[in-house]
Design an enzyme around this catalytic site. Structure first.
Site, PDB file in Angstrom:
ATOM      1  N   HIS A  71      12.418  -2.670 -52.280  1.00  0.00           N
ATOM      2  CA  HIS A  71      11.359  -3.680 -52.360  1.00  0.00           C
ATOM      3  C   HIS A  71      11.718  -4.823 -51.430  1.00  0.00           C
ATOM      4  CE1 HIS A  71       8.179  -6.168 -53.886  1.00  0.00           C
ATOM      5  NE2 HIS A  71       9.041  -7.117 -54.194  1.00  0.00           N
ATOM      6  N   ASP A  73      10.604  -8.194 -49.910  1.00  0.00           N
ATOM      7  CA  ASP A  73       9.699  -9.343 -49.930  1.00  0.00           C
ATOM      8  C   ASP A  73       9.495  -9.889 -48.520  1.00  0.00           C
ATOM      9  OD1 ASP A  73       9.137  -9.743 -52.763  1.00  0.00           O
ATOM     10  OD2 ASP A  73      11.291 -10.054 -52.947  1.00  0.00           O
ATOM     11  N   ASP A 195       5.627  -5.560 -57.845  1.00  0.00           N
ATOM     12  CA  ASP A 195       6.210  -6.868 -58.193  1.00  0.00           C
ATOM     13  C   ASP A 195       5.207  -7.991 -58.476  1.00  0.00           C
ATOM     14  OD1 ASP A 195       8.326  -8.571 -58.749  1.00  0.00           O
ATOM     15  OD2 ASP A 195       8.644  -9.154 -56.676  1.00  0.00           O
ATOM     16  N   HIS A 444       3.297 -11.826 -52.182  1.00  0.00           N
ATOM     17  CA  HIS A 444       3.330 -12.328 -53.558  1.00  0.00           C
ATOM     18  C   HIS A 444       4.379 -13.405 -53.802  1.00  0.00           C
ATOM     19  CE1 HIS A 444       5.899  -8.643 -53.594  1.00  0.00           C
ATOM     20  NE2 HIS A 444       6.695  -9.395 -54.325  1.00  0.00           N
TER      21      HIS A 444
HETATM   22 ZN    ZN Z   1       8.691  -9.133 -54.612  1.00  0.00          ZN
END
Ligand code: ZN
Length: 1026
Positions: A71, A73, A195, A444
């Site tokens: 994941h 970001d 997420d 996000h």
């Molecule tokens: Zn995230």
């Protein structure tokens, strides 16, 4: 191993018996084959022939799909660049380039291994750095389904603070890169929002329209999750639109078992401290206990799901930098668990992907229950409501919304002006910079406001660079279309009355570009220093204008950034998809000047409280104020003879720092007031009035850091409340969350209404959730919802609607009331990872000041949608002001100069919105037409409507037209999604009508997307007569 209580490793057979799901409700016998077209579509469109490229499963066993994933970001604790390169590992050890560097050789070495990748913003950068040999190898992996792209947006966007326009754009950007780089094999089949902190219904609707076969996510309310586990409703069909004909907005949706993390004790990344699998002759050998534990975990998980397939997400934040650790241990896990099958185990473990798992669920041929509401608000425990981020970083949330507005203007002018927009007299114009910056801002931890301060600064810097590049493009386009090479000026600080050109020039041009498909009126407001002006419209007709003093509120925000003394106001209008050019001159008339100067002096020095306001009014509305307190008291709709007592004031919640019930503090993510009753900022406002023919304004000063202008422009059907809040004082040691609250006598029965990402409206009920019995722990924070564009309350007859200019949190915590959180400043971190209190120092390091607008409509219930739909559209696609001193040379010698221009041959009907007009490649443009009303909400607005697309534009001729899915990575007729069967019975799929460019019909809330090959009719040729 911390969780081996779940299984007894000495008696593994005890826990590994797998019971196939009950066939009681399984209609397999009635309909053993999936829909014929559906299956055919799958086989032909699936990359590498799906049925062959997905790993083999065992029909009589519990199949555990291990999904290796990372994941990444797109900015959070570090900036996008810092994450990509692995810089600033002192903040967080994370380097995306190394992840891809490490994973690809693992996949190349072993055809059984799988990996999924999600965030194209990062993959794109990595791809640019690869040699052709590596690219070829990766293409091969993708074509064989061993490396699979999932979701495929530029980022994994937030769902609470985002607007649908930008969500669609960021998905289009990422998916286009995948399509062009990997062809059909690069088209993700599953959406993957593991997420984001709660899930909007509009997001699901958009995913369905993008062609996704299913959607997986990780976060949902803890009570909701427990309930679903018990009911085995972790997987459902989400019916995500109340307007679109099923199944077009139906989306198969799965809740992942453990967020997006691996099961406890089974994390083999370099960041984890779990034991590796040791299967040699060693004292460290742990195979038996690990296998037993695994079997127990799998069996426990299977109890919550309906088929003999389950997933385990094997990865987490920025993992796989050293992929060998993961794969080596998973190889052993697979080997030893599957070896147990020889001893009677009925568990089969395999490397897999979300798409392969989804395919197995589909083949199970079950009926699935339906979900109609959304997944807000999200709480991960009692008192832990993630409703603060609906408002966090309010200035950035506004800048993001405004940047979308300018990106659309930039896109349109690039498409309308043609190549000259990109290479013109002002240099190289480029819309890509802003498009990518906007896509990054949807992440996000970006627009959500949950990033560290230095990362928020980086997001804003990226947007600013995008504005610069687009301004060059817009200048090139405007010069080409208007025929004049003006010295175009963009004043980006008009909200604090700063614009050097208008303050100093004795004459200047104001070009009002309207990105909407219908004519709009707009009140232009410009900082000036003169006393009297004349304004003429494109036809040379005089336009009325007024000059009012710059308020003390504005001076306080502006500080030393400008010194304009007054604001010039005049009403302007612009044709659809075009501009009008106004000329402003300082007038020399001494008489007029002195008369006006006198009046301005009077207005400029209002004696505080010299005026006790009773009311302001225009032809549609009257607004009354309490003469003692200066607060808003009543709104009257004069057209409909409606009077409603409405009081409005600012309050603050004292942010919790934790208490005996819970240690939870309010922070960037979490909203937790320390008591339910907010405190008034002030009991009364000091007021003064500005009143002239064009505008009536009541200036309300609540405190040194909170003020508001209640404004009625001539002809406007809404009350505008322009609030200025900050720097929020914290010297008392208290974090504060500021709200604007409206209180009315409307009987609202605990209900209120909020939009979903700027589109459809959802009903909210206080202390209630549609799908489980809520145990409420936070009477305020637990009733907050995202408000992206509007919130309203109503009784049987009347409706009070508030439009916002950015995403905010909002609620109705008591009947008849509406509140919006406008700003927050907090002294504690809320322990969700960001590790900083939300202090926002602002430009001057003493606290951020935020200014925004709420537009309030009071109308009958049946008339309200027509008002708020059109106005909300005008808010997010507002006219763009471009200024120039005037007198620039001709663009082409002898070219006629155009003071007014429309790129449409005819205005679009009010219910139709031109959502997208953007250059796609040198000879084609992307067009999206949207019906902006919901089914049944407006007698006039909600009717199906037909548009002649072929003859819509005057700047170019459409020579061919192809209808696409929402993100334009698939022809619409080729879009064959898996047909999941709802428990209520199969929805009959409507065949797509053949495309008729002369008559494109839009149903309520429908968006239709087209790629049009075009031929330019010349930069200044073909424009409509006005
Ligand atoms: Zn995230």
């Amino acid at each position: 191993m911390s969780s081996n209580s779940m299984a007894d490793p000495r008696r593994p057979n005890k826990v590994l018996r797998y019971k196939p799901p009950s066939t009681e409700n399984n209609p397999t016998l009635e309909d053993p084959t999936p829909d014929y077209m559906n299956l055919l579509g799958m086989i032909f469109s699936m990359c590498g022939l799906m049925l062959k490229s997905c790993p083999a499963t065992k029909a009589d066993m519990l199949n555990v799909h291990l999904i290796p994933h990372t994941h990444n970001d797109v900015g959070w604790l570090k900036t996008v660049d810092q994450y990509f390169y692995g810089a600033r590992n002192d903040i967080q050890h994370a380097g995306v380039q190394y992840i891809l560097d490490s994973v690809i050789p693992q996949l190349l070495a072993d055809p059984t291994k799988r990996f999924i990748y999600v965030e194209v913003a990062f993959f794109y950068r990595w791809w640019q750095l690869q040699a052709e040999s590596m690219r070829q190898a990766v293409r091969q992996l993708v074509s064989e389904g061993r490396l699979e792209f999932i979701n495929g947006g530029w980022c994994m966007n937030d769902e609470a603070a985002t607007h649908y326009n930008a969500m669609i754009d960021q998905m289009t950007l990422g998916l286009r890169f995948l399509q062009e780089t990997f062809g059909e094999c690069g088209r993700p089949r599953a959406a993957w929002h593991i997420d984001p902190f709660g899930h909007s219904r509009e997001q699901a609707s958009l995913f369905a329209q993008m062609g996704f076969d299913g959607f997986f996510f990780g976060r949902l309310d803890y009570q909701d999750k427990a309930n679903r586990e018990q009911l085995r409703e972790m997987e459902q069909i989400w019916r995500a639109s109340a307007s679109l004909q099923p199944p077009s907005a139906d989306l198969f949706t799965g809740v992942l078992p453990n967020g997006y993390n691996p099961p406890l004790s089974l994390c083999w990344d370099q960041f984890c401290s779990d034991s590796p699998i040791v299967d040699d002759a060693s004292d460290e050998n742990n195979v038996n206990s690990l296998v037993g534990y695994f079997l127990g975990t799998a069996a426990a998980q299977a109890k919550h799901y309906r088929t003999n397939h389950i997933v385990m997400t094997m990865g987490s934040d920025f993992q796989y930098e050293n992929a060998n650790l993961w794969y080596k241990n998973m190889d052993k896990l697979i080997k030893h668990v599957n070896t147990q099958q020889l001893n009677g185990s009925q568990v089969h473990v395999l490397y897999s992907t979300p798409t392969c798992y989804l395919w197995e669920l589909f083949k199970a041929n079950l009926s699935w229950s339906l979900k109609y509401d959304d997944f807000f608000p999200y709480a991960d425990g009692p008192h832990h409501f993630w409703t603060g981020y609906f408002t966090s970083r309010p200035a950035f949330k506004r800048y993001e919304r405004l940047s979308n507005n300018f990106l659309q203007v930039c896109n349109q002018l690039e498409a309308l002006a043609g190549p000259v927009a990109r290479t013109g007299p002002y240099g190289e114009g480029d819309s890509t910079v802003l498009r990518r910056a906007m896509a990054v801002a949807q992440h996000h931890d970006a627009v959500s406001g949950t990033e560290k301060q230095h990362v928020a600064n980086d997001y804003a810097k990226r947007l600013a660079a995008g504005w610069d590049a687009c301004q060059v493009l817009v200048s090139n386009a405007l010069a080409s279309i208007s025929g004049n090479k003006e010295n175009f000026i963009y004043c980006n600080y008009l909200n604090i009355s700063v614009c050097p050109l208008t303050e100093s020039a004795s004459t200047f041009m104001v070009i009002l570009y309207n990105p909407l498909g219908r004519r709009v009126s707009w009140n232009v407001r410009l900082p000036v220093k003169g006393a009297a002006y004349s304004v003429t419209d494109p036809n040379g007709q005089t336009v009325p204008n007024e000059v009012v003093p710059v308020s003390n509120f504005t001076r306080a925000v502006r500080r030393d950034r400008g010194d304009a003394t007054h604001e010039l106001i005049f009403p302007a209008s612009a044709p659809p998809l075009g501009y009008s050019s106004y000329t402003v001159s300082k007038t020399a008339s001494r008489d007029l000047r002195s008369r006006l100067a006198k009046r301005i002096r009077e207005q400029a020095q209002p004696r505080v409280d010299a005026w006790s306001p009773r009311g302001i009014q225009n032809e549609h509305l009257r607004v009354l104020f309490d003469p003692v307190t200066g607060l808003l008291m009543e709104i009257q709709n004069l057209d409909k003879s409606i009077s409603l007592p409405v009081s409005q004031n600012f309050f603050w919640y004292n942010a919790s720092i934790g208490n005996d019930d819970s240690a939870q503090a309010s922070g960037a993510y979490i909203f937790r007031p320390n008591r339910s009753e907010p405190l008034r900022v002030a009991g009364r406002a000091h007021t003064y009035l500005v009143k002239n023919k064009l505008v009536q304004e009541v200036y309300q000063n609540f405190s040194s850091w909170c003020s508001q202008v209640v404004r009625l422009y001539a002809g406007q059907a809404y009350v505008e409340l322009e609030w200025t809040v900050g720097p929020i004082p914290i010297d008392d040691g208290l974090g504060k969350e500021i709200i604007s609250r409206f209180e009315t006598s409307l009987q609202t029965d605990g209900r209120f209404y909020t939009d979903s990402n700027g589109r459809e409206i959802l009903e909210r009920r206080r202390d209630y959730r549609a799908t489980w019995n809520l145990s409420q722990t936070e009477p305020v924070a637990g009733n907050y919802y995202p408000v992206n564009s509007r919130i309203y309350i109503k009784n049987k007859k009347f409706q009070l609607t508030v439009l916002t200019d950015r995403s905010q949190g909002g609620s109705s915590v008591a009947d008849g009331s509406v509140e919006l959180m406008v700003h927050r400043r907090l002294l504690y971190d809320d322990n969700r990872g960001v590790g900083e209190p939300l202090l926002e120092p602002g430009v001057y390091n003493d606290g951020l000041v935020v200014r925004g607008r709420h537009l309030v409509f009071l109308d009958t219930v049946e008339s309200s949608a027509y008002q708020h739909r059109l106005q909300a559209q005008q808010e997010f696609m507002a006219p763009q002001l471009v200024l120039a001193p005037g007198g620039g040379p001709s663009f082409h010698r002898g070219q006629r100069s155009l003071k007014q221009f429309s790129a449409l041959k005819q205005e679009l009907p009010p219910s139709v919105h031109l959502l997208t007009l953007a250059q796609w490649d040198p000879s084609s443009v992307l067009i999206r037409l949207e019906h902006q009303f919901e089914r049944g909400e407006s007698a006039n607005g909600s009717q199906p409507i037909t548009v002649d697309l072929l003859h819509l534009f005057s700047s170019f001729t459409i020579t061919s037209l192809q209808e696409m899915n929402l993100v334009a990575n698939q022809k619409r007729e080729a879009m064959k999604r898996l047909s999941w069967r709802p428990a209520t019975g199969a929805a009959r799929r409507q065949p797509y009508p053949p495309l008729d460019p002369l008559g494109v019909t839009l149903q309520p809330m429908e968006i239709r997307t087209f790629l049009a090959t075009i031929r330019y009719t010349g930069p200044s040729g073909g424009q409509a007569e006005l």
